[in-house]
Enzyme design. Sequence first.
Site, short mmCIF file in Angstrom:
data_model
loop_
_atom_site.label_atom_id
_atom_site.label_comp_id
_atom_site.label_asym_id
_atom_site.label_seq_id
_atom_site.Cartn_x
_atom_site.Cartn_y
_atom_site.Cartn_z
N ASP A 13 0.81 -1.22 0.00
CA ASP A 13 0.00 0.00 0.00
C ASP A 13 0.84 1.27 0.00
OD1 ASP A 13 -2.21 -1.72 0.15
OD2 ASP A 13 -2.10 -1.76 2.34
N LYS A 16 1.78 1.98 -5.16
CA LYS A 16 2.30 1.36 -6.40
C LYS A 16 1.39 1.65 -7.58
CE LYS A 16 2.29 -2.68 -4.32
NZ LYS A 16 2.07 -2.29 -2.92
N GLY A 17 0.06 1.51 -7.33
CA GLY A 17 -0.91 1.74 -8.41
C GLY A 17 -0.78 3.13 -8.98
N GLY A 40 -4.62 -4.42 -3.74
CA GLY A 40 -5.58 -3.36 -4.01
C GLY A 40 -4.77 -2.14 -4.41
N HIS A 41 -4.78 -1.83 -5.71
CA HIS A 41 -3.96 -0.72 -6.22
C HIS A 41 -4.88 0.42 -6.64
CE1 HIS A 41 -0.39 -3.60 -7.21
NE2 HIS A 41 -0.75 -3.63 -5.95
N GLN A 223 1.87 -6.41 -3.34
CA GLN A 223 2.38 -6.58 -1.98
C GLN A 223 3.74 -5.86 -1.87
OE1 GLN A 223 1.06 -9.85 -3.47
NE2 GLN A 223 -0.77 -8.75 -2.90
N VAL A 301 -7.88 -1.16 0.59
CA VAL A 301 -8.69 -1.12 -0.62
C VAL A 301 -9.50 -2.41 -0.74
CG1 VAL A 301 -8.57 -0.97 -3.16
CG2 VAL A 301 -6.89 0.23 -1.77
N LYS A 333 3.20 10.02 -0.59
CA LYS A 333 2.43 10.52 0.56
C LYS A 333 3.23 11.48 1.46
CE LYS A 333 -1.23 7.88 1.55
NZ LYS A 333 -2.18 6.80 1.87
P1 GDP Z 1 -0.76 0.21 -3.54
O1 GDP Z 1 -1.36 -1.06 -3.03
O2 GDP Z 1 0.72 0.27 -3.30
O3 GDP Z 1 -1.11 0.51 -4.97
O4 GDP Z 1 -1.38 1.38 -2.65
P2 GDP Z 1 -2.94 1.56 -2.24
O5 GDP Z 1 -3.69 2.02 -3.40
O6 GDP Z 1 -3.42 0.34 -1.51
O7 GDP Z 1 -2.80 2.68 -1.11
C1 GDP Z 1 -2.25 3.93 -1.40
C2 GDP Z 1 -3.29 5.01 -1.06
O8 GDP Z 1 -2.66 6.26 -1.00
C3 GDP Z 1 -4.36 5.16 -2.11
O9 GDP Z 1 -5.55 5.56 -1.49
C4 GDP Z 1 -3.82 6.27 -3.01
O10 GDP Z 1 -4.84 6.98 -3.69
C5 GDP Z 1 -3.16 7.14 -1.99
N1 GDP Z 1 -1.98 7.90 -2.45
C6 GDP Z 1 -1.00 7.50 -3.30
N2 GDP Z 1 -0.02 8.44 -3.37
C7 GDP Z 1 -0.41 9.44 -2.53
C8 GDP Z 1 0.19 10.67 -2.14
O11 GDP Z 1 1.28 11.04 -2.54
N3 GDP Z 1 -0.51 11.42 -1.22
C9 GDP Z 1 -1.70 11.04 -0.71
N4 GDP Z 1 -2.29 11.82 0.17
N5 GDP Z 1 -2.30 9.89 -1.07
C10 GDP Z 1 -1.65 9.10 -1.96
P1 IMO Z 2 -0.94 -4.35 -2.14
O1 IMO Z 2 -0.51 -4.92 -3.48
C1 IMO Z 2 -0.94 -4.78 2.20
C2 IMO Z 2 -0.95 -8.89 3.74
C3 IMO Z 2 -2.18 -9.35 4.51
C4 IMO Z 2 -1.54 -10.35 5.46
C5 IMO Z 2 -0.45 -10.99 4.60
C6 IMO Z 2 -0.86 -12.32 3.99
O2 IMO Z 2 -2.21 -3.60 -2.21
O3 IMO Z 2 0.17 -3.60 -1.51
P2 IMO Z 2 -2.48 -12.98 1.99
O4 IMO Z 2 -3.96 -12.76 1.82
O5 IMO Z 2 -1.65 -12.38 0.93
O6 IMO Z 2 -2.13 -14.43 2.25
O7 IMO Z 2 -2.13 -12.21 3.38
O8 IMO Z 2 -0.16 -10.07 3.57
N1 IMO Z 2 -1.23 -8.35 2.39
C7 IMO Z 2 -1.17 -7.05 2.08
N2 IMO Z 2 -0.96 -5.97 2.85
N3 IMO Z 2 -1.09 -4.64 0.87
C8 IMO Z 2 -1.28 -5.73 0.07
O9 IMO Z 2 -1.30 -5.64 -1.28
C9 IMO Z 2 -1.37 -6.99 0.68
N4 IMO Z 2 -1.57 -8.25 0.22
C10 IMO Z 2 -1.48 -9.07 1.27
O10 IMO Z 2 -2.79 -8.28 5.18
O11 IMO Z 2 -0.89 -9.67 6.51
MG MG Z 3 -2.90 -1.71 -1.77
#
Ligand code: GDP
Ligand code: IMO
Ligand code: MG
Length: 432
Positions: A13, A16-17, A40-41, A223, A301, A333
């Site tokens: 999180d 990356k997305g 969840g990206h 991840q 997400v 962020k």
């Molecule tokens: P990922 O799994 O690595 O793709 O990240 P997620 O989408 O799960 O979580 C990142 C969250 O931070 C999302 O809600 C993005 O919209 C948000 N985000 C990404 N970059 C920034 C940033 O620079 N500032 C802020 N405030 N939010 C960001």
């Molecule tokens: P993105 O790509 C954050 C965590 C779960 C748990 C562990 C194992 O959005 O960054 P699993 O269901 O994969 O067997 O769970 O990994 N986990 C993540 N945490 N972001 C993710 O994906 C994750 N995918 C799995 O919360 O601790």
């Molecule tokens: Mg994510």
Amino acid sequence: MASTVLVGTQWGDEGKGKICDLIAPGFDAVVRYQGGNNAGHTIVVNGKKYGLRQIPSGIMYPSCVSIIGNGCVVNPAVVLEEIDMLEADGISTANLKISGNAHIIMPYHIALDGAFEERLGDYLIGTTKRGIGPCYQHKMERIGLRMQDLLDEELFREKLDRALTKANAELELIYGKPTFSADEIAAEYLAYGERLRPYITETGMLLNGLIDEGKSLLFEGAQATLLDIDHGTYPFVTSSNCTAGGAVTGSGVGMKNIDRVLGIMKAYITRVGSGPMPTELDFDTDEDGHTLCEVGAEYGVVTGRRRRCGWFDGPIANYAARVNGLTDIALTKLDVLSSFKTIKICVAYDCDGVRYTSVPEHQRAFEHAVPVYEEVPGWECDITGCRTFDELPQAAKDYVARIEEIARTRVSFVAVGPEREQTIVRSWKPAR
Ligand code: GDP
Ligand code: IMO
Ligand code: MG
């Protein structure tokens, strides 16, 4: 041509997305190489938010080929849901390709994931309960079903019978849970196969063909480094190789074709699920922890779970730079830190009398890690409108410089908000 691996450097999180979506136009294909719908990206385009789980973040660009590689695990129902959601919004999925060698997440994998977590009680991993672990387990046991099997009823039935005999026995005898009917699964999954037929292909061949034509690829990790099955905080990890090396095995592309590794790094740190987290700040009792979570909107997400938050962890940054061979960092962020008068950076751990500046490889040492902090001045102003590095306040520039020093890697992007354009590009040349 230059191909790049984009990889999470912390516990996921990191954004990356968002960064993948930003740089995808510079590439001809975006490839997911591991993981499934545990990811969840988030992509935000013109104020509209998309939460992608399995489909690569390059999908927003019609000319970009989006590939779900052989190293991924795929829930066909979820991928169809995502396809329908995108198409309904006018986003074409004509250029989406799914590897025939990617493994299928079956309903009994999901049931086994939940049953095992329940049994672990206090020691639970806190998985996303999407069947990821059991699916990879069956892959290694060589009783998995793959996307190509959806296109061959006879093979599908044969493999299903073999896997289900074992899965049903486990569900019933070990966990006392309901079992599954092969006929019902076959009817449901073969129907998914019919709908997915146009997407399922030999993606290894396709990718190597693109390389031969001089095209450039972007590998989108899911991840992150500390959730990697080998390099993460085992056993509190996911079941695949999320680190940069996974891009090669998870896609069928040779290493000589990859020349950049971009690490996505949040300006602080978060974690979902169980396991040690040295710089964690308690949400309920620590004001800074509460602020990071609320200002950063740190809720999952996929599962909506509140993420655990803490100060930037330098040893993790240093470790991630090494195990992935990072060439660049995208620091995300940074805007979330804008309200703090001072900011803490963890620069080392003290673990049972030994000082570490990188992540210890032994579980006990990491569990006992006590962070050593440096406290730096905050900038206390809104930076979400900054578009060049020079526009950032000096304290923010210094914070970025300190992270570069700790990670020994240049910060090529600084993200200051969730929107595509809320990103400072410092030193990144598009591949084409
Ligand atoms: P990922 O799994 O690595 O793709 O990240 P997620 O989408 O799960 O979580 C990142 C969250 O931070 C999302 O809600 C993005 O919209 C948000 N985000 C990404 N970059 C920034 C940033 O620079 N500032 C802020 N405030 N939010 C960001
Ligand atoms: P993105 O790509 C954050 C965590 C779960 C748990 C562990 C194992 O959005 O960054 P699993 O269901 O994969 O067997 O769970 O990994 N986990 C993540 N945490 N972001 C993710 O994906 C994750 N995918 C799995 O919360 O601790
Ligand atoms: Mg994510």
